[in-house]
Scaffold this active site. Structure first.
Site, PDB file in Angstrom:
ATOM      1  N   GLY A  63       0.829  -1.197   0.000  1.00 54.97           N
ATOM      2  CA  GLY A  63       0.000   0.000   0.000  1.00 54.97           C
ATOM      3  C   GLY A  63       0.866   1.251   0.000  1.00 54.97           C
ATOM      4  CB  SER A  64       0.219   4.616   1.329  1.00 64.46           C
ATOM      5  OG  SER A  64      -0.925   4.792   0.531  1.00 64.46           O
ATOM      6  CB  THR A  65       4.431   1.230   3.587  1.00 61.79           C
ATOM      7  OG1 THR A  65       4.270   0.011   2.847  1.00 61.79           O
ATOM      8  CG2 THR A  65       3.441   1.254   4.750  1.00 61.79           C
ATOM      9  CE1 TYR A  66       7.860  -0.560  -3.729  1.00 62.73           C
ATOM     10  CE2 TYR A  66       6.264   0.142  -5.373  1.00 62.73           C
ATOM     11  CZ  TYR A  66       7.456  -0.481  -5.051  1.00 62.73           C
ATOM     12  OH  TYR A  66       8.236  -1.031  -6.045  1.00 62.73           O
TER      13      TYR A  66
END
Length: 360
Positions: free
Chosen positions: A85-88
């Site tokens: 998800g947005s941790t990327y």
């Protein structure tokens, strides 16, 4: 502390009211790592089991454990693969900065919807106007990273993803999964299909075929925290050979090649995640004694009709002189920000222990 907080917060998440919460959070993992040498400080997988049953030789219990539908014997920390998800998004920022697609000062137009790569994409954060990288990371703007990833190109994204440890083993001493990295090669090999422009857009927010282990995530955020050195994670400090000699584990690392200015720009945005008023994890760290750099992630699994989305949080601290990195994943955890308190508990315990050592 990591296990207790994970178990407690999974229960709290199940009880929270949210339109997307199906009250089904039931598993997860937490890893803490020393950013200066790759030492694993904590590694927990939930649910777990009592290993004493193997010593007792109770085959009824052993068979029940082996058939446990919750996978209690499965080490989710190194074997489970999750869409990041947005941790990327910090990785997409790195690819964008290194390829010149954006600068630390670039402001991109982030409306509520936009056509990119032949498809129209929506921005869950609404119409944000023109925003900078710092603001984009703080608010987790999908539209900013749709554009940054698409304009950087999938080949550049894959290059930097590999430089930060994705799609390959970390080298830890126990069994681990290499995960899956969204790329032309992966799609051709697994689906026998060619890459299309919209794939790059989707991959740029940590979805599509991207699937990483919590170990890879903590290794990645640790590498950002220490300025770009990717250490080999290790569990063993030292060992003794047959001759009685003590062998100290050798510290190994690889340089990512990312410029100092790139890392600093990404760090600034990650500090904003936990400190700016519109940061996605500000509530968890509002009264924390020092700055933490982090990133939330809410990852869709494709089963949202019957299950909640997975939730993730990665961080390192202190932001100005990193010592520890933490990665948290809660399966069906609904919202990434809901996992940040778990990381907070780990950090508080770590730094409390450090203070006790100094006082001795």
């Amino acid at each position: 502390a990591a296990y207790d907080s994970l178990e407690r917060n999974i229960q709290l998440i199940r009880e929270k009211e949210h339109k997307k919460n199906q009250h089904d959070a039931n598993a997860g993992a937490v890893i803490a790592m020393d950013v200066k040498n790759g030492e694993i400080l904590a590694m927990v997988s939930y649910p777990t089991y009592d290993p004493a049953i193997f010593l007792e030789g109770d085959w009824e219990k052993i068979n029940a454990l082996n058939n446990d539908p919750d996978g209690s014997t499965w080490n989710r920390a190194t074997l489970a693969r999750y869409a990041p998800g947005s941790t990327y998004k910090p990785l997409i920022a790195i690819a964008g900065l290194e390829t010149g697609t954006i600068t630390p000062y670039t402001k991109l137009h982030c409306p509520i919807s936009m056509e990119i790569g032949g498809l129209r994409w929506r921005n869950p954060e609404g119409n944000q106007g023109y925003i900078s990288l710092e603001k984009a990371l703080a608010t987790s703007s999908n539209m900013f990273f749709f554009q940054t990833g698409f304009n950087s190109g999938i080949d550049n994204i894959v290059k930097w993803a590999k430089n930060f440890g994705f799609g390959k083993p970390t080298g830890i001493e126990i069994n681990e999964s290499i995960g899956a990295l969204a790329s032309r090669e992966f799609k051709l090999r697994e689906l026998k299909e060619g890459w299309v422009p919209a794939d790059t857009v989707n991959a740029s927010i940590g979805q599509l075929y991207n699937a990483f282990t919590p170990l890879q995530l903590v290794n990645y955020v640790s590498t950002i925290g220490n300025g770009g050195l990717m250490y080999r994670p290790h569990l063993v400090l030292k060992r003794e050979n047959a001759s009685g000699e003590t062998l100290i584990t050798e510290i190994e690392y690889q340089e990512t090649g990312a410029k100092k200015s790139t890392i600093e720009a990404v760090k600034k945005g990650m500090v904003a995640v936990t400190n700016s008023e519109d940061g996605t994890a500000v509530s968890a760290f509002r009264d924390f004694p020092f700055d933490v750099a982090g990133k939330t992630g809410t990852a869709e699994t494709g089963h949202e009709k019957t299950e909640s989305s997975n939730a993730l949080f990665v961080c390192y601290a202190p932001a100005d002189d990193p010592k520890i990195a933490v990665a948290v994943v809660v399966e069906k955890g609904v919202v990434g920000a809901w996992t940040a308190p778990i990381a907070r508990d780990v950090l508080m315990t770590y730094f409390s222990n450090e203070e006790k050592k100094k006082a001795q």
